[in-house]
Design an enzyme around this catalytic site. Structure first.
Site, PDB file in Angstrom:
ATOM      1  N   GLY A  69      66.532 -16.399  15.453  1.00 38.00           N
ATOM      2  CA  GLY A  69      65.293 -15.962  14.724  1.00 38.00           C
ATOM      3  C   GLY A  69      65.637 -16.940  12.957  1.00 38.00           C
ATOM      4  O   GLY A  69      66.705 -17.256  12.804  1.00 38.00           O
ATOM      5  N   ASP A  85      63.298  -7.178   0.987  1.00 38.56           N
ATOM      6  CA  ASP A  85      62.586  -7.750   2.000  1.00 38.56           C
ATOM      7  C   ASP A  85      62.485  -6.749   3.350  1.00 38.56           C
ATOM      8  O   ASP A  85      62.924  -7.197   4.244  1.00 38.56           O
ATOM      9  CB  ASP A  85      62.935  -8.952   2.200  1.00 38.56           C
ATOM     10  CG  ASP A  85      62.285  -9.993   3.151  1.00 38.56           C
ATOM     11  OD1 ASP A  85      60.876  -9.700   3.126  1.00 38.56           O
ATOM     12  OD2 ASP A  85      62.818 -10.814   3.643  1.00 38.56           O
TER      13      ASP A  85
END
Length: 846
Positions: free
Chosen positions: A497, A616
C-alpha cells in the site's frame, strides 16, 4: 480470720481478669487502653481484621522512626495520627478523659483528637477503616471526618475537608472542581464537570468505589459523575482502591491486594510530574531521565540546599544583591518557570523574547522570566520568591534567571569526566572505565573490519541472521542495510500500500520473519535526530500498536521495518464491494476493533512518558492481525516528516487525509491529542456505517455522511446509520448506539468538547454514561480524493487573521486570564473557521 473462696467464684474472678473483653474482640474499645511501639502485637483491629490501628515503621531505611496509623491488611496506611514521626518509646493512649493522644518517648504530645471532657465512652474501628469515638451512640470524632492524605471507599469527602502532604493539599471546592494546591495558594491542577452538566451544585461530595471509580455526588445530579477511574477497574474483589495525595504533590488512585503490603499507582491527576508546582523546590529545575523525574539546579552559579535531597531546591552561590558588578541573565533553552493562578493575574505580558529577557534584567521586582517562544508573545515575570522550573527538549520556551557574572552553565557529561568547567577531578574508577572502554572499542573496530571483509560470505550470512534474530527478540530496533532490505523485498516488488509517509512493501528478513518495509518520503531530519525518533517509536509497546522491528538510514535512504499484519488494513474490510462479501466484518469484530484502536490511542496520548500525537488517523492506518485484532500503525512518524513541534504546525506543513482532519489543522491553531480524537471519531462512524464520511449520495440528500447520520440519530433511527450489509446478522444495538454517540462527541468542532481517549474507552465499554451529544457542525477540509495531502499554499490573508493565540484548554500548563483576551481568542477562532470555509470552497477543485 480466714476466708474460704469457693472454686466456682475463683474461676469467675480469674476469667474476668484474664479473658479479653467481648466488646474489644468485636472492634470496640474503652478508655484506659494504650498502644505502644515497643509491643509490635499491640494493635486494635476491625471485626473482620481488615484494618488495624497501631504503629508501623516509616521505612526500612529509618528503623527507629514510626507512625501511628490505621493501616490496611498488609501494612498500607490510610490515616495517620499527626504528621510527625515518633521514636521507639512512643505510645498512643486512649485516656479516661475521652481523648486519643499520641505521645513521643519524651512525653511530648505529638497529636490529640481534641475530645477530652466530651463524654467519650468508647472507640470503634470498623471494616471500612473508620475509627470513631462515641458518646453512647453518638459519634464525637471520626477519622473519616478528619482525613490526612487518603480517601478510601465508604468515606465521604466534602468541601469542608482537605488532604495534606507536606506543602501540598487537595480540595473539593463548591463548584465541584478537584484542585491541587501548593502552600495553600498556587493552584497547579483543577478538574471539574464537563460542559454538558449545566448545574449549580449545592453540596458536592467526592467518593471512590472499591472497584476503582472516583465520582462527584450532589443532590442536583441524578447520579454520580465519574471523574476518574483506576486502570485495573473491578479486576479483583480482594483489592483496596483508594485516593491518596503523595508527598510529591500528585493525587493518585492506588491498588493494594489484601495482605500484600504493596501499593500500585493506577491513575495520576498530573500526568507529567514536572508540572507539579514546587516539585524540585525553590529554584529547582525538574527534568526526566530514563527512570523518571529528576531535580537539578539552573547552572553552576547555584548549589543544592541539601546535597542529600535534590528536591529541597537550589540557592545562588552569590546573591544578586552581593554581585561585584551588575547582575546578568542566565539563558536556559527549552525551560519554563511554572506559572499558575493566582500568579497569572498580574505577571503575564505580551512582549518579544528579547524584551522578556531585558525587562527582567533591569527590573528590581523580577528575579526570572519565561518566554513561550511559540509566536504568542507571552512573557511570564517571576518576582523574588518561590520559583519552580521545568526543562524538556519538547518545551517551546526559553527562560532567564538573574545571576552574578560570570555565567557558569552546567557542565556537559564530557566536562564532568575530564574536570573541565565543573572543577571535578578524575577518579581512579573513571580512568579504569575509560581504559576498558578503549579496549572494547578496539575490539569492536576489529570486528567491524572483519565484518566488512567477510559480510558476503555464505557462512557469515547465516551468522548475521542468527544475531539479527537475537536483536529482534530483545526488543531493540535492528539496523538494516539498504541492500538487506532490497534483498528482503526482492527489489521492492510486492507493494502492500501507499500512505501519507511513503510506500509499504512486503519483505522476508534473513531470519525468515515476514515484515512490512516502509520507504519514508520527505524526511527533513538529520541522522542523529532520525535515530532518536526511531528509538522512541521502537520503545513504545502496546497490544494495539504495530511493533517497529528495525530501520535503515543510509544517505537519502530512510526505511522502517514493521511486523507484518496478515489481514492488512481496516479499509479493505469496511469499504468492500458487493462481490467481496467474504471480507465483510461482523459487528463483534467491528466493535472489538473500535475498542482496541481506542486503547492504542489511550496509550499513545496518556500512558507514554511523552504524549505521541498520531496526526493521520484513518482506516488505512489501522491494521488487523490474523485474529482481526486492531493495531495502530504510523504513530510517531509526524515528527520524522517535520522536525518542528507538530502541535504548532501551520498551513505550510499540514499533512493529513480528507474526512479525518480536525478543524484546528487548517485554522492555524495548536494541534493536541484532541486532534487525534476527532480523526478517531470519524473512523468510528465509518466502522459502524461501512461508508466513507466524505461521500455524498442521494440517500444523504447530497450532504456529508456524518451530517446526515446525526440527523438520523436525532430521529432515533440509528439502524439507518448501521451498515446495511449487517442487516441479516446478529448485532448488539446497545453497542451500536454507544459507538454512534461516542463518534459524535469525538467530532465536535471545539477540541475542549471532545473527550480524552481514556474516556472514550470507558464510554464504549459502558463504564461511563454517555450524555446526548450536540450536533457536530458541517466541517470542510482542503484535500484531494481521500488521499493524504501536503498543503503548501501560503495565504497571507488567512495567516494574518489566524494569529497564534492558544485555544483555551484545561490541560495547558500556562493559563491566560482576562476577559478581553479570552473574547479575542474566540473571535479569532470564529474568523479563522469562516475564512477556512471560504478558502476551501474557492479551492475545492485544486
Amino acid at each position: 480470720m480466714t476466708f474460704q473462696i469457693q472454686p466456682r467464684l475463683l474461676f469467675l474472678v480469674v476469667f474476668l481478669l484474664v479473658a479479653p473483653k467481648a466488646s474489644e474482640a468485636a472492634g470496640i474499645y474503652t478508655p484506659g487502653l494504650t498502644l505502644s511501639v515497643s509491643n509490635a502485637n499491640d494493635v486494635w483491629s476491625s471485626p473482620g481484621s481488615t484494618f488495624f490501628l497501631g504503629f508501623r515503621p516509616i521505612s526500612t531505611d529509618l528503623p527507629n522512626s514510626f507512625i501511628a496509623s490505621i493501616y490496611y491488611s498488609g501494612g498500607v496506611p490510610i490515616w495517620t495520627a499527626g504528621s510527625t514521626p515518633v521514636d521507639s518509646l512512643a505510645s498512643l493512649q486512649f485516656l479516661s478523659s475521652g481523648a486519643l493522644r499520641l505521645l513521643n518517648g519524651s512525653g511530648h504530645t505529638v497529636w490529640d483528637s481534641g475530645t477530652a471532657d466530651k463524654g467519650v465512652s468508647s472507640a470503634s474501628l470498623d471494616d471500612s477503616g473508620n475509627l470513631s469515638l462515641f458518646r453512647n451512640d453518638t459519634v464525637v470524632w471520626s477519622s473519616f471526618d478528619n482525613p490526612t492524605d487518603t480517601v478510601v471507599p465508604s468515606q465521604n469527602f466534602t468541601t469542608s475537608k482537605v488532604l495534606r502532604s507536606g506543602l501540598y493539599s487537595f480540595h473539593l471546592i463548591n463548584s465541584g472542581n478537584l484542585t491541587l494546591r501548593w502552600n495553600d495558594s498556587i493552584v497547579y491542577f483543577t478538574r471539574g464537570l464537563n460542559s454538558s452538566f449545566n448545574v449549580n451544585l449545592t453540596s458536592p461530595s467526592l467518593g471512590i468505589q472499591n472497584i476503582g471509580i472516583l465520582s462527584i455526588f450532589d443532590p442536583t445530579l441524578p447520579s454520580g459523575v465519574i471523574m476518574a477511574y483506576s486502570n485495573d477497574y473491578a479486576e479483583n474483589r480482594d483489592t483496596l482502591r483508594y485516593l491518596k495525595l503523595d508527598g510529591d504533590g500528585n493525587l493518585r488512585i492506588y491498588s493494594s491486594d489484601s495482605g500484600s503490603g504493596t501499593q500500585i499507582a493506577r491513575w495520576a491527576a498530573v500526568e507529567d510530574q514536572c508540572q507539579v508546582f514546587g516539585y524540585c523546590g525553590n529554584m529547582g529545575i525538574c527534568s526526566f531521565n530514563d527512570s523518571g523525574p529528576i531535580c537539578g539546579c539552573p547552572s553552576q552559579n547555584f548549589e543544592l540546599v541539601d546535597p542529600k535531597d535534590s528536591r529541597q531546591g537550589c540557592k545562588r552561590k552569590v546573591e544578586t544583591v552581593d554581585c561585584p558588578g551588575s547582575p546578568t541573565m542566565l539563558d536556559m533553552e527549552n525551560t519554563q518557570f511554572l506559572t499558575y493562578p493566582p500568579e497569572t493575574d498580574s505577571q503575564v505580558f505580551f512582549v518579544g523574547i528579547s524584551a522578556c529577557r531585558s525587562n527582567c534584567l533591569v527590573s528590581p521586582s523580577c528575579d526570572a522570566s519565561t518566554s513561550l517562544s511559540d509566536g504568542t508573545g507571552l512573557c511570564y515575570i517571576k518576582p523574588p520568591g518561590f520559583i519552580s522550573g521545568y526543562q524538556s527538549p519538547a518545551l517551546p520556551s526559553s527562560s532567564y534567571v538573574k545571576v552574578c557574572s560570570p555565567v557558569d552553565p552546567n557542565p556537559s557529561p564530557y566536562a564532568q569526566l575530564t574536570g573541565k568547567g565543573g572543577g571535578w577531578r578524575m577518579h581512579p574508577w573513571v580512568v579504569a572505565v575509560v581504559v576498558i572502554g578503549t579496549i572494547l572499542g578496539l575490539v569492536a573496530m576489529e570486528g567491524s573490519l572483519w565484518w566488512w571483509c567477510c559480510r558476503n560470505s555464505p557462512k557469515f550470512g547465516v551468522l548475521s541472521a542468527h544475531y539479527a534474530l537475537l536483536e529482534y527478540a530483545s526488543g531493540a530496533p535492528v539496523q538494516f542495510t539498504y541492500k538487506e532490505l532490497q534483498r528482503a523485498t526482492k527489489g521492492f516488488k510486492e507493494k502492500l500500500g501507499t500512505g501519507g509517509f511513503g510506500a509499504v512493501y512486503k519483505g522476508i528478513l534473513s531470519n525468515k520473519t515476514v515484515a512490512a518495509v516502509k520507504q519514508l518520503e520527505g524526511i527533513e531530519q538529520g541522522e542523529k535526530q532520525f535515530r532518536m525518533e526511531v528509538a522512541t517509536i521502537s520503545s513504545t509497546h502496546h497490544l494495539n500498536l504495530v511493533r517497529l522491528i528495525g530501520f535503515c538510514s543510509e544517505g537519502r535512504h530512510r526505511l522502517l521495518v514493521y511486523e507484518f499484519m496478515k489481514n492488512g488494513s481496516l479499509d479493505n474490510f469496511l469499504f468492500v464491494s458487493e462481490g467481496q462479501s467474504g471480507k465483510l466484518l461482523n459487528w463483534e469484530y467491528r466493535f472489538n476493533i473500535a475498542l482496541g484502536t481506542a486503547k492504542g490511542f489511550t496509550y499513545l496520548h496518556e500512558e507514554c512518558r511523552d504524549c505521541i500525537v498520531h496526526c493521520d488517523i484513518k482506516p488505512e492506518n489501522i491494521l488487523l492481525d490474523e485474529n482481526y485484532a486492531a493495531k495502530v500503525s504510523d504513530f510517531g512518524l509526524a515528527k520524522l516528516i517535520n522536525p518542528k513541534d507538530h502541535r504548532y504546525r501551520t498551513l505550510t506543513s499540514v499533512r493529513g487525509t480528507r474526512g479525518y482532519l480536525a478543524p484546528e489543522w487548517l485554522a492555524n491553531l495548536p494541534i493536541t491529542s484532541k486532534s487525534d480524537v476527532y480523526g478517531y471519531g470519524m473512523v468510528l462512524l465509518e466502522i459502524v456505517s461501512g461508508r466513507r464520511n466524505f461521500e455524498v449520495s442521494a440517500e444523504t440528500h447530497r450532504q456529508k455522511f456524518c451530517v446526515w447520520a446525526y440527523e438520523e440519530f436525532e430521529k432515533g433511527n440509528v439502524k439507518a446509520i448501521l451498515d446495511k450489509r449487517l442487516a441479516d446478522q446478529e448485532v448488539d444495538m446497545e453497542q451500536v448506539v454507544r459507538a454512534v454517540k461516542v463518534s459524535f462527541w469525538c467530532i465536535q468542532e471545539q477540541p475542549s468538547q471532545r473527550p480524552m481517549m481514556s474516556k472514550v474507552v470507558q464510554m464504549l465499554e459502558g463504564i461511563t454514561e454517555i450524555e446526548r451529544p450536540p450536533a457536530p457542525k458541517a466541517l470542510t477540509e482542503g484535500s484531494i480524493n481521500g488521499s493524504s495531502i501536503n498543503v503548501t499554499s501560503n495565504i497571507s490573508a488567512f495567516s494574518t487573521t489566524a494569529v497564534s493565540v492558544p485555544a483555551p484548554s484545561s490541560s495547558s500548563s500556562f493559563q491566560t486570564t482576562g476577559v478581553s483576551l479570552h473574547a479575542s481568542g474566540k473571535n479569532i477562532e470564529r474568523a479563522s473557521s469562516s475564512l477556512l470555509r471560504s478558502y476551501t470552497e474557492v479551492h475545492s477543485e485544486v
